[in-house]
Design a protein around this motif. Structure first.
Motif, PDB file in Angstrom:
ATOM      1  N   VAL A   1      47.954  39.005  37.187  1.00 20.35           N
ATOM      2  CA  VAL A   1      48.963  39.619  38.049  1.00 20.35           C
ATOM      3  C   VAL A   1      48.922  38.914  39.399  1.00 20.35           C
ATOM      4  CG1 VAL A   1      49.704  41.734  39.212  1.00 20.35           C
ATOM      5  CG2 VAL A   1      48.719  41.868  36.900  1.00 20.35           C
ATOM      6  N   TYR A   2      50.023  38.303  39.796  1.00 22.90           N
ATOM      7  CA  TYR A   2      50.107  37.689  41.124  1.00 22.90           C
ATOM      8  C   TYR A   2      50.651  38.722  42.096  1.00 22.90           C
ATOM      9  CZ  TYR A   2      48.704  33.040  39.736  1.00 22.90           C
ATOM     10  OH  TYR A   2      47.960  31.971  39.308  1.00 22.90           O
ATOM     11  N   GLY A   3      49.899  38.931  43.195  1.00 24.70           N
ATOM     12  CA  GLY A   3      50.243  39.955  44.171  1.00 24.70           C
ATOM     13  C   GLY A   3      49.368  41.171  43.961  1.00 24.70           C
TER      14      GLY A   3
ATOM     15  N   VAL B   1      53.022  46.950  44.233  1.00 27.55           N
ATOM     16  CA  VAL B   1      53.572  46.686  42.895  1.00 27.55           C
ATOM     17  C   VAL B   1      52.542  45.939  42.046  1.00 27.55           C
ATOM     18  CG1 VAL B   1      55.379  45.490  41.604  1.00 27.55           C
ATOM     19  CG2 VAL B   1      55.977  46.764  43.666  1.00 27.55           C
ATOM     20  N   GLY B   2      51.881  44.948  42.627  1.00 24.56           N
ATOM     21  CA  GLY B   2      50.864  44.199  41.886  1.00 24.56           C
ATOM     22  C   GLY B   2      49.721  45.105  41.445  1.00 24.56           C
ATOM     23  N   LEU B   3      49.279  45.972  42.355  1.00 21.24           N
ATOM     24  CA  LEU B   3      48.185  46.882  41.982  1.00 21.24           C
ATOM     25  C   LEU B   3      48.626  47.809  40.855  1.00 21.24           C
ATOM     26  CD1 LEU B   3      46.750  47.672  45.541  1.00 21.24           C
ATOM     27  CD2 LEU B   3      45.553  46.453  43.700  1.00 21.24           C
TER      28      LEU B   3
ATOM     29  N   ARG C   1      45.579  37.384  48.903  1.00 24.28           N
ATOM     30  CA  ARG C   1      44.632  36.857  49.888  1.00 24.28           C
ATOM     31  C   ARG C   1      44.188  37.934  50.868  1.00 24.28           C
ATOM     32  NH1 ARG C   1      47.379  35.053  55.060  1.00 24.28           N
ATOM     33  NH2 ARG C   1      49.491  35.838  54.781  1.00 24.28           N
ATOM     34  N   VAL C   2      44.835  39.118  50.777  1.00 24.29           N
ATOM     35  CA  VAL C   2      44.514  40.205  51.707  1.00 24.29           C
ATOM     36  C   VAL C   2      43.295  40.952  51.171  1.00 24.29           C
ATOM     37  CG1 VAL C   2      45.401  42.282  52.839  1.00 24.29           C
ATOM     38  CG2 VAL C   2      46.969  40.392  52.291  1.00 24.29           C
ATOM     39  N   ALA C   3      42.217  40.927  51.977  1.00 22.23           N
ATOM     40  CA  ALA C   3      40.919  41.418  51.495  1.00 22.23           C
ATOM     41  C   ALA C   3      40.980  42.867  51.013  1.00 22.23           C
ATOM     42  CB  ALA C   3      39.877  41.264  52.604  1.00 22.23           C
TER      43      ALA C   3
ATOM     44  N   GLY D   1      64.037  41.267  36.605  1.00 21.24           N
ATOM     45  CA  GLY D   1      65.070  42.223  37.023  1.00 21.24           C
ATOM     46  C   GLY D   1      64.521  43.515  37.598  1.00 21.24           C
ATOM     47  N   GLN D   2      65.454  44.311  38.116  1.00 22.60           N
ATOM     48  CA  GLN D   2      65.109  45.631  38.647  1.00 22.60           C
ATOM     49  C   GLN D   2      64.461  46.465  37.555  1.00 22.60           C
ATOM     50  OE1 GLN D   2      65.562  46.853  41.639  1.00 22.60           O
ATOM     51  NE2 GLN D   2      67.150  45.618  42.604  1.00 22.60           N
ATOM     52  N   CYS D   3      63.580  47.330  37.970  1.00 23.89           N
ATOM     53  CA  CYS D   3      62.956  48.253  37.009  1.00 23.89           C
ATOM     54  C   CYS D   3      63.946  49.358  36.639  1.00 23.89           C
ATOM     55  CB  CYS D   3      61.728  48.880  37.653  1.00 23.89           C
ATOM     56  SG  CYS D   3      60.987  50.155  36.648  1.00 23.89           S
TER      57      CYS D   3
HETATM   58  P1  NAD Z   1      54.164  43.476  49.260  1.00 24.19           P
HETATM   59  O1  NAD Z   1      54.910  42.515  50.112  1.00 24.19           O
HETATM   60  O2  NAD Z   1      53.425  44.608  49.907  1.00 24.19           O
HETATM   61  O3  NAD Z   1      53.133  42.702  48.317  1.00 24.19           O
HETATM   62  C1  NAD Z   1      53.230  41.355  47.994  1.00 24.19           C
HETATM   63  C2  NAD Z   1      51.807  40.778  47.975  1.00 24.19           C
HETATM   64  O4  NAD Z   1      51.868  39.435  47.514  1.00 24.19           O
HETATM   65  C3  NAD Z   1      51.142  40.737  49.358  1.00 24.19           C
HETATM   66  O5  NAD Z   1      49.915  41.438  49.312  1.00 24.19           O
HETATM   67  C4  NAD Z   1      50.954  39.240  49.624  1.00 24.19           C
HETATM   68  O6  NAD Z   1      49.761  38.963  50.344  1.00 24.19           O
HETATM   69  C5  NAD Z   1      50.900  38.690  48.203  1.00 24.19           C
HETATM   70  N1  NAD Z   1      51.219  37.260  48.096  1.00 24.19           N
HETATM   71  C6  NAD Z   1      51.988  36.487  48.900  1.00 24.19           C
HETATM   72  N2  NAD Z   1      52.026  35.219  48.446  1.00 24.19           N
HETATM   73  C7  NAD Z   1      51.269  35.192  47.313  1.00 24.19           C
HETATM   74  C8  NAD Z   1      50.924  34.173  46.385  1.00 24.19           C
HETATM   75  N3  NAD Z   1      51.352  32.904  46.551  1.00 24.19           N
HETATM   76  N4  NAD Z   1      50.124  34.493  45.330  1.00 24.19           N
HETATM   77  C9  NAD Z   1      49.660  35.770  45.171  1.00 24.19           C
HETATM   78  N5  NAD Z   1      49.950  36.783  46.033  1.00 24.19           N
HETATM   79  C10 NAD Z   1      50.760  36.496  47.083  1.00 24.19           C
HETATM   80  O7  NAD Z   1      55.275  44.045  48.282  1.00 24.19           O
HETATM   81  P2  NAD Z   1      55.269  45.130  47.084  1.00 24.19           P
HETATM   82  O8  NAD Z   1      55.761  46.431  47.615  1.00 24.19           O
HETATM   83  O9  NAD Z   1      53.994  45.101  46.350  1.00 24.19           O
HETATM   84  O10 NAD Z   1      56.439  44.493  46.224  1.00 24.19           O
HETATM   85  C11 NAD Z   1      56.236  43.249  45.560  1.00 24.19           C
HETATM   86  C12 NAD Z   1      57.556  42.663  45.118  1.00 24.19           C
HETATM   87  O11 NAD Z   1      58.170  43.520  44.150  1.00 24.19           O
HETATM   88  C13 NAD Z   1      58.574  42.515  46.242  1.00 24.19           C
HETATM   89  O12 NAD Z   1      59.295  41.319  46.009  1.00 24.19           O
HETATM   90  C14 NAD Z   1      59.473  43.707  46.037  1.00 24.19           C
HETATM   91  O13 NAD Z   1      60.755  43.509  46.576  1.00 24.19           O
HETATM   92  C15 NAD Z   1      59.512  43.756  44.535  1.00 24.19           C
HETATM   93  N6  NAD Z   1      59.952  45.020  43.956  1.00 24.19           N
HETATM   94  C16 NAD Z   1      60.713  44.923  42.826  1.00 24.19           C
HETATM   95  C17 NAD Z   1      61.142  46.067  42.207  1.00 24.19           C
HETATM   96  C18 NAD Z   1      61.928  45.977  40.928  1.00 24.19           C
HETATM   97  O14 NAD Z   1      62.537  46.947  40.525  1.00 24.19           O
HETATM   98  N7  NAD Z   1      61.918  44.851  40.239  1.00 24.19           N
HETATM   99  C19 NAD Z   1      60.809  47.324  42.725  1.00 24.19           C
HETATM  100  C20 NAD Z   1      59.999  47.389  43.860  1.00 24.19           C
HETATM  101  C21 NAD Z   1      59.582  46.230  44.467  1.00 24.19           C
END
Ligand code: NAD
Ligand code: ZN
Ligand code: ZN
Length: 383
Positions: free
Chosen positions: A180-182, A186-188, A207-209, A321-323
């Motif tokens: 999972v990237y991020g 959402v990543g968590l 990269r955020v501790a 896509g959107q969820c």
């Molecule tokens: P967020 O900005 O809080 O989290 C993104 C994370 O990605 C940050 O912690 C950042 O440090 C990290 N990051 C940046 N560059 C990176 C890299 N190269 N490799 C790995 N990690 C990296 O946002 P969030 O609330 O977690 O949302 C994440 C994404 O999901 C956003 O683009 C948001 O718009 C999208 N989103 C999509 C839907 C959907 O329905 N598809 C719904 C909600 C959010």
């Protein structure tokens, strides 16, 4: 009533706006008790979209039904409900297929609607004391009364289903390995959902501790992308093969691996490297058809340099896509009620609505452990 209003880039205020009214017999008005700030709100907050000043933010809303339209049949005053961020009709071709994120009715000329979001229709956001919910029988998910699980339940509006959607798009199955990237909210939630779905090994890249620490807390392997190419780090953990599946929970505001600037395709390309041949990529991270803030001409039109050749060579598949929140929110609610899921671990701050300006500022900078903020309008804290 009080609401969080977008004023200009990097500035929101909490001020008086008109109270919502019932506009259609199938509307309800909800007294909001919890409403969360999302990474998607930051795209507007940073002035990266066409959002006009005056828009009320807030698409992750939970509250109590206060007033019901004459055509509403399944809801009563006093019901506690959570609304998918998608506004959907329930009867169009896409809604009938379960693709409620692409409703054809609620936002003419566009597939999909949402509360408090630019280009997603005329629906005011719920970072406010009250919210109008259209097609209420379809859009309200009932919750047990009281305030138990409030912090877990508010995440059913978006990020828990969205994280789960990332795994669904990638078809994460028992025993598989997942990158999972991020490690944002959402990543968590994607990492957590992968574990709920029985993944054997989950990696979480950021990269955020504080965020990587949360990933580790739930049983994922944290990977810091500033400490070396993340795909290589993950390959080392998987005997050189790479993972079965991958999720992009970052989107177009991705940071280059030295964290010196934005590089919008870096995560997509890292996933192509990380996931093994014939593996599947789920991309809930947001990509946009136009981004006035992008540094190159192509990216300004939503066109990115993606390693499609490598993807073809590896025979990978991708979903994006959107969820469609409605597709998962009932089942995920029941996991929470049964004690099998506690997504609320991701919430770092619960604050009164009045503190939205500071919360946006800190969440935007990702400082002081601001991972996920839930706002409570004054009446909610007093209740
Ligand atoms: P967020 O900005 O809080 O989290 C993104 C994370 O990605 C940050 O912690 C950042 O440090 C990290 N990051 C940046 N560059 C990176 C890299 N190269 N490799 C790995 N990690 C990296 O946002 P969030 O609330 O977690 O949302 C994440 C994404 O999901 C956003 O683009 C948001 O718009 C999208 N989103 C999509 C839907 C959907 O329905 N598809 C719904 C909600 C959010
Ligand atoms: Zn959201
Ligand atoms: Zn529809």
């Amino acid at each position: 009533m009080k609401a969080v209003v977008y004023e200009k880039p990097f500035s929101v205020t909490v001020r008086d706006v008109d109270d919502p009214q019932i506009q259609h017999p199938n509307d309800v008005l909800v007294r909001v008790t919890s409403t969360a700030i999302c990474g998607s709100d930051l795209h507007m907050y940073e002035g990266r979209t066409a959002a006009e000043p005056g828009i009320v933010f807030g698409h992750e809303n939970l509250g109590v039904v206060e007033e019901i339209g004459s055509g509403v049949t399944s809801l009563a005053q006093g019901d506690r409900v959570v609304m998918p961020f998608n506004v959907a009709c329930g009867f169009c071709k896409n809604c009938l297929a379960g693709e409620t994120g692409f409703c054809l009715t609620v936002n003419p000329g566009f597939a999909g609607g949402a509360y408090g979001y630019v280009a997603m229709g005329p629906y005011k956001g719920g970072q406010a004391e009250r919210l109008r919910v259209p097609y209420a029988d379809f859009n309200c998910l009932k919750l047990p009364p009281g305030n138990e699980f409030e912090t877990d339940f508010v995440l059913l509006a978006d990020i828990f289903p969205t994280g789960y959607h990332g795994c669904e798009l990638a078809e994460v199955s028992p025993g598989e390995s997942v990158a999972v990237y991020g490690a944002g909210p959402v990543g968590l939630m994607s990492a957590y959902s992968a574990l709920l779905r029985g993944a054997s090994k989950v990696f979480c890249v950021d990269r955020v501790a504080e965020r990587l620490a949360k990933a580790e807390e739930i049983g994922a392997v944290p990977i810091d992308f500033t400490k070396g190419d993340p795909a290589e780090q993950i390959k080392e953990h998987t005997g050189g093969e790479g993972t079965d599946k991958g999720v992009d929970a970052v989107g177009y505001q991705a940071q280059a691996h030295d964290a010196s600037h934005e590089e919008p395709a870096v995560v997509l390309n890292a996933l192509v490297e990380t996931v093994r041949p014939t593996g599947r990529l789920g991309v809930p991270g947001l990509y946009v058809p136009s981004d006035p803030g992008a540094s190159d001409e192509h990216a300004r039109h939503g066109q990115l340099l993606v390693s499609i050749g490598k993807m073809f060579e590896k025979g990978q598949k991708m979903g994006t896509g959107q969820c469609n929140v409605k597709r998962y929110n009932r089942q995920l609610r029941d996991l929470i009620i049964a004690g099998r899921a506690q997504p609320g671990f991701v919430v770092s701050h619960e604050l009164p609505l009045e503190q939205a300006p500071q919360a946006y500022q800190k969440f935007d900078k990702r400082v002081e452990g601001y991972t996920k903020v839930v706002l409570h309008p004054g009446h909610a804290l007093a209740a």
